[in-house]
Write an enzyme that holds these catalytic residues in place. Structure first.
Site, PDB file in Angstrom:
ATOM      1  N   GLY A 158      -0.189  -8.914  10.360  1.00  0.00           N
ATOM      2  CA  GLY A 158      -1.508  -8.438   9.864  1.00  0.00           C
ATOM      3  C   GLY A 158      -1.616  -7.105  10.859  1.00  0.00           C
ATOM      4  N   ARG A 183       6.859 -14.454   6.095  1.00  0.00           N
ATOM      5  CA  ARG A 183       7.352 -13.885   4.530  1.00  0.00           C
ATOM      6  C   ARG A 183       8.461 -14.403   3.887  1.00  0.00           C
ATOM      7  NH1 ARG A 183       7.351  -7.687   6.731  1.00  0.00           N
ATOM      8  NH2 ARG A 183       9.438  -7.795   6.137  1.00  0.00           N
ATOM      9  N   ASN A 240       0.757  -1.045  -0.052  1.00  0.00           N
ATOM     10  CA  ASN A 240       0.122   0.001  -0.015  1.00  0.00           C
ATOM     11  C   ASN A 240       0.854   1.476   0.017  1.00  0.00           C
ATOM     12  OD1 ASN A 240      -2.991  -0.519   0.115  1.00  0.00           O
ATOM     13  ND2 ASN A 240      -2.229  -1.895   1.845  1.00  0.00           N
ATOM     14  N   GLY A 241       1.815   1.282   1.107  1.00  0.00           N
ATOM     15  CA  GLY A 241       2.451   2.519   0.961  1.00  0.00           C
ATOM     16  C   GLY A 241       3.287   2.689  -0.268  1.00  0.00           C
ATOM     17  N   THR A 242       3.913   1.658  -0.702  1.00  0.00           N
ATOM     18  CA  THR A 242       4.757   1.811  -2.072  1.00  0.00           C
ATOM     19  C   THR A 242       3.978   2.157  -3.279  1.00  0.00           C
ATOM     20  OG1 THR A 242       5.919   0.043  -1.375  1.00  0.00           O
ATOM     21  CG2 THR A 242       6.009   0.216  -3.854  1.00  0.00           C
ATOM     22  N   ILE A 255       1.841 -10.085   1.903  1.00  0.00           N
ATOM     23  CA  ILE A 255       1.295 -10.943   2.286  1.00  0.00           C
ATOM     24  C   ILE A 255      -0.065 -10.790   3.089  1.00  0.00           C
ATOM     25  CG2 ILE A 255       3.569 -12.338   2.945  1.00  0.00           C
ATOM     26  CD1 ILE A 255       3.206 -11.367   5.908  1.00  0.00           C
ATOM     27  N   ASP A 256      -0.411  -9.261   3.290  1.00  0.00           N
ATOM     28  CA  ASP A 256      -1.446  -8.891   3.986  1.00  0.00           C
ATOM     29  C   ASP A 256      -2.780  -9.003   3.157  1.00  0.00           C
ATOM     30  OD1 ASP A 256       0.049  -8.384   6.084  1.00  0.00           O
ATOM     31  OD2 ASP A 256       0.345  -6.274   5.814  1.00  0.00           O
TER      32      ASP A 256
HETATM   33  O1  F6P Z   1       3.133  -5.531   5.435  1.00  0.00           O
HETATM   34  C1  F6P Z   1       3.462  -6.776   5.498  1.00  0.00           C
HETATM   35  C2  F6P Z   1       4.025  -7.254   7.046  1.00  0.00           C
HETATM   36  O2  F6P Z   1       4.580  -8.443   7.129  1.00  0.00           O
HETATM   37  C3  F6P Z   1       2.763  -7.077   8.101  1.00  0.00           C
HETATM   38  O3  F6P Z   1       2.062  -8.130   8.060  1.00  0.00           O
HETATM   39  C4  F6P Z   1       3.702  -6.732   9.299  1.00  0.00           C
HETATM   40  O4  F6P Z   1       2.724  -6.383  10.443  1.00  0.00           O
HETATM   41  C5  F6P Z   1       4.641  -5.850   8.816  1.00  0.00           C
HETATM   42  O5  F6P Z   1       5.044  -6.250   7.501  1.00  0.00           O
HETATM   43  C6  F6P Z   1       5.834  -6.058   9.652  1.00  0.00           C
HETATM   44  O6  F6P Z   1       6.827  -5.120   9.263  1.00  0.00           O
HETATM   45  P1  F6P Z   1       8.299  -5.262   9.448  1.00  0.00           P
HETATM   46  O7  F6P Z   1       8.990  -6.495   8.439  1.00  0.00           O
HETATM   47  O8  F6P Z   1       8.920  -3.809   9.119  1.00  0.00           O
HETATM   48  O9  F6P Z   1       8.573  -5.676  10.900  1.00  0.00           O
END
Ligand code: F6P
Length: 396
Positions: free
Chosen positions: A218, A323, A151-153, A174-175
């Site tokens: 999530g 991930r 989304n941000g991207t 993955i969300d």
């Molecule tokens: O947006 C993907 C995601 O894996 C979310 O599910 C999770 O809350 C977040 O990124 C974790 O972010 P980071 O890898 O910056 O800790």
């Protein structure tokens, strides 16, 4: 004086725009001989935000689709997301870079989080990031920049589109929370991992007659928790979109005990929230989280379950394993299809779109229609009703 200040700002703007036009012009002139080189497409690739499975598969799809159909292709890879575009960190990639990466997790380009809200802010050295990205794009005289991210991207991709760059966005996360596509890549692979964790917890929970909480990724949306929970037979599913009442959660556990079930499995999203907390303002909730003794919501839920039932309750957090690793076959197919359509859109010169899935068809969705929107689980959707019908509790 305010009027004087406005006049200076305006003058600066005119000067800056002229400078930009000039930069663009110089690079256009410099690259005018491209036709003689028989190069038909020169594209940039970048992966931004949190990584996920199938980023490489998607890039491979784009490059295969193009190299198979255009007469001469140059692909520049930008390193570490938007950082590579801002600071000019890139490399001309070869066909070898895309060989053997269909099944490879992570991203060959690296990634980073560059918050959209800070994109218009200068960096620590006063650099204008948006202008820097435009300069890199014009310097390389790209036909198109293919941006893979969540989304941000996507919001930054849309900003660059508004700034006049040719952009194509591929929906990664993955969300599965990107508005305008039924599916994002990474989602199905992450479900596999989270469901596997819950499967494994099932056997140990049953041996020990325990309550187990598996915390699924999530923060804002619960698609992954919902699907992994359903796939692995969780008894209680707590999502950010459906605030829970801890007494309802306890009721569901006690009902299972009464029915002779010795254990209970909860799938809890990172961003699950109690009804009480949902009433707090954003600021109040942030303060509560910062001063909480619990590392995450699951530990709070576990503590309350122990206090209210006396049942041994444990928490498992698979975290970033969700991930990691190879993309599942579904994601490999999805990315090949998205990549092929992205390549076709580049050949057509049709830019400014996200390549999406709608009712099993791959389609082009204008970025301006989707950027900034979130696809959330609807509390009264069919899938929630079906789960409730089967006796799954959402703690509400
Ligand atoms: O947006 C993907 C995601 O894996 C979310 O599910 C999770 O809350 C977040 O990124 C974790 O972010 P980071 O890898 O910056 O800790």
């Amino acid at each position: 004086h305010p009027f004087l200040h406005t006049a200076i700002v305006e003058k600066k703007k005119i000067y800056y725009n002229k400078k930009q036009a000039n930069v663009k012009g110089i690079y256009e002139k410099k690259n005018n001989n491209r036709k003689d080189c028989n190069i038909m497409k020169r594209i940039g690739l970048l992966t931004s935000g949190g990584d996920c499975q199938a980023l490489n598969a998607a890039m491979r799809g784009v490059v295969k689709g193009l190299s198979n159909n255009v007469d001469g292709l140059e692909v520049y890879g930008f390193f570490d997301g938007y950082k590579g575009l801002i600071y000019g960190k890139y490399r001309l990639l070869t066909s070898g870079d895309f060989s053997g990466i269909l099944t490879k997790g992570g991203t060959i380009l690296g990634t980073s989080r560059q918050p959209f809200k800070l994109m218009r802010e200068p960096d620590e050295n006063g650099l204008n990031k948006v202008e820097a990205m435009k300069q890199t794009y014009y310097k390389l005289n790209l036909d198109c920049l293919v941006i893979l991210g969540g989304n941000g991207t996507q919001k930054t991709a849309n900003l660059l589109r508004e700034e006049g760059l040719n952009i194509i966005h591929l929906p990664k996360t993955i969300d599965n929370d990107i508005y305008g596509t039924d599916m994002t890549f990474g989602f199905q692979s992450a479900i596999d991992i989270a469901a596997d964790v819950i499967d494994c917890i099932h056997t140990t929970a049953s041996s020990h007659s325990r309550v187990f909480i598996v915390e699924v990724m999530g923060h804002k949306v619960g698609w992954l928790t919902l699907y992994a929970g359903l796939a692995a037979g969780a008894d209680i599913i707590l999502l950010p979109e459906i605030p829970y009442d801890i007494d309802k959660v306890v009721e569901a556990i006690q009902k299972r005990s009464k029915d002779g079930k010795g254990f209970t499995i909860l799938a809890v999203a990172e961003g699950a929230i109690s009804k009480k907390d949902a009433k707090l303002s954003k600021k109040e909730y942030k303060k509560k989280i910062e001063s909480s003794k619990y590392p995450s919501v699951s530990y709070e839920v576990a503590d309350l379950i122990i206090k209210k039932t006396g049942i041994d309750t444990r928490v498992t957090v698979p975290g970033h394993t969700q991930r990691g690793g190879s993309p599942c076959p579904y994601d490999r197919v999805l990315c090949s299809r998205l990549g092929a359509e992205a390549a076709q859109a580049i050949i057509d010169g049709d830019y400014g779109n996200m390549i999406a899935v709608k009712a099993s068809k791959i389609v082009r969705v204008p970025l301006e229609k989707v950027a900034g929107k979130l696809k959330m689980v609807e509390p009264d959707s069919q899938i929630i009703k079906e789960a409730q019908f089967m006796g799954i509790s959402f703690g509400n």
